[in-house]
Design an enzyme around this catalytic site. Structure first.
Site: not given
Ligand code: ADP
Ligand code: ZN
Ligand code: MG
Length: 624
Positions: A197-198, A419, A494
């Protein structure tokens, strides 16, 4: 953006130029002179038909008397001409010879075309999306080279994804000493695909591999290959691999590879669109080099499902490394990495924060730490403490508060009851996620928020939990109905969400009693337009009706249950809404007090731990 203004300006310039050109064209057309010979001209003069003439060097233009038509002719050096013209009463006018130098004339006649070409080039550059100097280097790869010096990322900076790190250690070892592996004839994987995931740290991980191995790192994003000119992407791929081979051992990192690697044949433009050419070039290049040369390809994507199968076959991206969202332990480690960068009070217990952030990705956690540092700085604190982290968490989850928004008293009241409705149903539903915080301060698009946080990491949804979610979502609207006997649009989000859950329960998750465990319709969402058009409903009209019935049945059942909870607990509802109107935000501890005092008899709430529950019972019995 500035370039937008320039683009507009250029557009208007083109239009203006066109108009001038067209105007000129017509202008000269209407004034076309009748061409006559010198003899004919002299004849007309002697017949007294000529009104006046203009003489410019040896060119004579003039006008006839009768209908004012114009003519032109060229005269030999005739010395009698002037006296003859005078004899026949012709008006004479002379103009000086042209003094504009030839190069000026040339410039004037070519200026519009030069301008047009300049504007065309300007547009091309804009569409290339590159800065000025790149206008003509279409086919060059856009790869950024990060050298060892600016590559300070190592495995230490990546936390919480131990399995993924372990798999990549092998790649690092190979890059450090290729000869060791080649000795026994083994073949090193060509491509490693990071899937997850992102924000889970895929890009970070790739950089760390290069940093650990101390090799050059070429990074390029999939979207850099997608250009308006067919063939450019393919040329860039070839250039990229050439560079890589020259600099071996090195890492070529292709981020967001799904931008080029999508399933072929799914586009609308037939089989020859730009993306397919690019992908084909990539496939060919991957076959064409030997990983023993020391070039390793790492790619990252969060949509492995849309990738073309050809990319994933052995010999290409034959290694897939899953980079999952971190679990509790992982989150704690990631928090530690990022907490080291800020000044943190010693009282902060990162473990509690890790517990309170299930579902957060590494990027979310990094963001959380950063936001809390900013909040603490704004409050002029010397250290970041737990309260800063808590407010940063709310901000990350629910969006920034919009305190400046002025909300009429009436709407505030409706929101408070809405809420409170969510909250009470959540409290009284077994298995629903505990309520963490309720607020009627507008955040983002919402007028109020009921924030539930799961007590554990959840990898799998159960039917009960899903039904509970639907009930909780219905609670808001029901509270409005019960209290004000009216409905507001505040519940639209919702309703949308709960309907989609109910639909998925029936169609994808096989959770309906009547329809059983069958999946209906294409399960994956439309990848892009082409796919959706070609996908078909794989069930009959009759089944469609049944699906609708089942969805309705699920929602109605949940509605009745939620309505009963709210009607039975009207006192608690009113008190909760009252507290909300007074304090705007109430937290778990305050909610507990309200529940202790006002919850209806016979309801089991999920606010209290088992031990607290027993104590509560005891105090109640003592009081009676
Ligand atoms: P992706 O490429 O999977 O979308 P990134 O590698 O660009 O994510 O992560 C974005 C930022 O989030 C990194 O620069 C770091 O600061 C933080 N981060 C994400 N995962 C980790 C991890 N496993 N350990 C430490 N920092 C992380
Ligand atoms: Zn609601
Ligand atoms: Mg990334």
């Amino acid at each position: 953006m500035n370039s937008g203004i320039y683009k507009n300006l250029a557009l208007w310039l083109v239009i203006a130029l066109m108009m001038v050109l067209v105007f000129n064209l017509f202008n000269t057309n209407t004034q076309t002179n009748q061409k006559v010979t010198y003899t004919e001209f002299l004849d007309s003069v002697t017949k007294e038909q000529v009104k006046k003439v203009t003489i410019k060097e040896n060119k004579i233009t003039g006008e006839y008397k009768d209908n004012n038509t114009r003519f032109e002719t060229y005269a030999p050096s005739d010395n009698n001409l002037i006296s003859e013209l005078r004899d026949y009463n012709v008006g004479i006018e002379a103009t000086p010879p042209d003094t504009t130098p030839w190069y000026m004339q040339l410039l004037i006649s070519w200026l519009p075309i030069i301008l047009l070409i300049a504007i065309w080039i300007f547009f091309m550059r804009q569409m290339q999306g590159g800065s000025g100097s790149k206008a003509f280097s279409f086919g060059k790869s856009r790869a950024k080279l990060l050298n060892q010096d600016n590559l300070k990322v190592t495995f230490k900076d990546v936390a919480g994804i131990e399995e993924a790190k372990e798999e990549l250690t092998e790649v690092v070892e190979f890059l450090k000493d290729p000869a060791k592996f080649q000795k026994l004839g083994g073949r090193i994987p060509k491509g490693v695909l990071l899937v997850g995931p992102p924000g889970t740290g895929k890009t970070l991980l790739a950089k760390a591999v290069a940093g650990e191995a101390g090799v050059p790192f070429y990074s390029i994003s999939g979207s850099d290959f997608v250009e308006m000119f067919v063939g450019v992407g393919a040329a860039r791929i070839r250039d990229l691999f050439e560079q890589g081979k020259k600099n071996a051992p090195c890492i070529i990192f292709m981020d967001e590879i799904d931008a080029v690697g999508r399933h072929r044949g799914a586009g609308l433009g037939g089989g020859h669109d730009e993306r397919e050419q690019t992908l084909n070039a990539l496939l060919v290049e991957m076959d064409g080099f030997d990983s023993n040369e020391g070039v390793i390809l790492i790619a990252a994507t969060n949509r492995p499902d849309v990738l073309d199968p050809a990319l994933l076959r052995p010999g290409r991206f034959d290694r897939q490394v899953v980079v999952p969202r971190p679990d509790l332990k992982g989150r704690l480690q990631i928090l530690k990495v990022h907490a080291a960068k800020i000044k943190m009070a010693s009282s902060v217990d990162l473990e509690i924060i890790a517990k309170g952030t299930p579902g957060f990705s590494g990027a979310d956690l990094a963001n959380l730490m950063n936001e809390s540092a900013l909040l603490a700085a704004r409050a002029n604190k010397d250290e970041v403490d737990t309260s800063d982290i808590e407010s940063a968490k709310d901000r990350v989850i629910m969006g920034a508060e919009r305190r400046s928004m002025v909300i009429p008293e009436k709407d505030k009241k409706v929101t408070a009851f809405h809420e409170a409705g969510h909250t009470i149903v959540a409290i009284m539903t077994k298995g629903a996620d505990p309520v963490h915080k309720v607020s009627i301060i507008p955040r983002g698009m919402a007028l109020g928020v009921t924030m539930q946080l799961p007590s554990d990491d959840r990898y799998n949804e159960t039917k009960d939990h899903l039904l509970g979610m639907i009930r909780v979502m219905l609670g808001g609207r029901i509270a409005e109905e019960v209290t004000f006997n009216s409905m507001s649009t505040g519940a639209s989000n919702d309703i949308e969400r709960l309907t989609s859950i109910a639909r998925k329960m029936v169609m994808s998750w096989g959770m309906s009693d009547k329809l059983g465990t069958i999946s209906f319709g294409k399960r994956d969402e439309a990848i892009f337009l082409g796919k959706e058009i070609s996908s078909q409903k794989d069930y009959s009209e009759k089944t469609a009706e049944l699906i609708d019935d089942e969805v309705e049945h699920i929602i109605n059942t949940c509605y009745n249950e939620a309505r009963k909870i709210i009607e039975d607990n009207r006192l608690l509802l009113a008190k909760t809404a009252e507290a909300l109107l007074e304090k705007e935000t109430i937290e778990t501890s305050e909610l507990k007090e309200l529940v202790k005092e006002y919850a209806a008899e016979g309801y089991k709430d999920n606010m209290f731990s088992e031990k607290e529950q027993e104590e509560k019972e005891e105090t109640k019995n003592e009081n009676n």
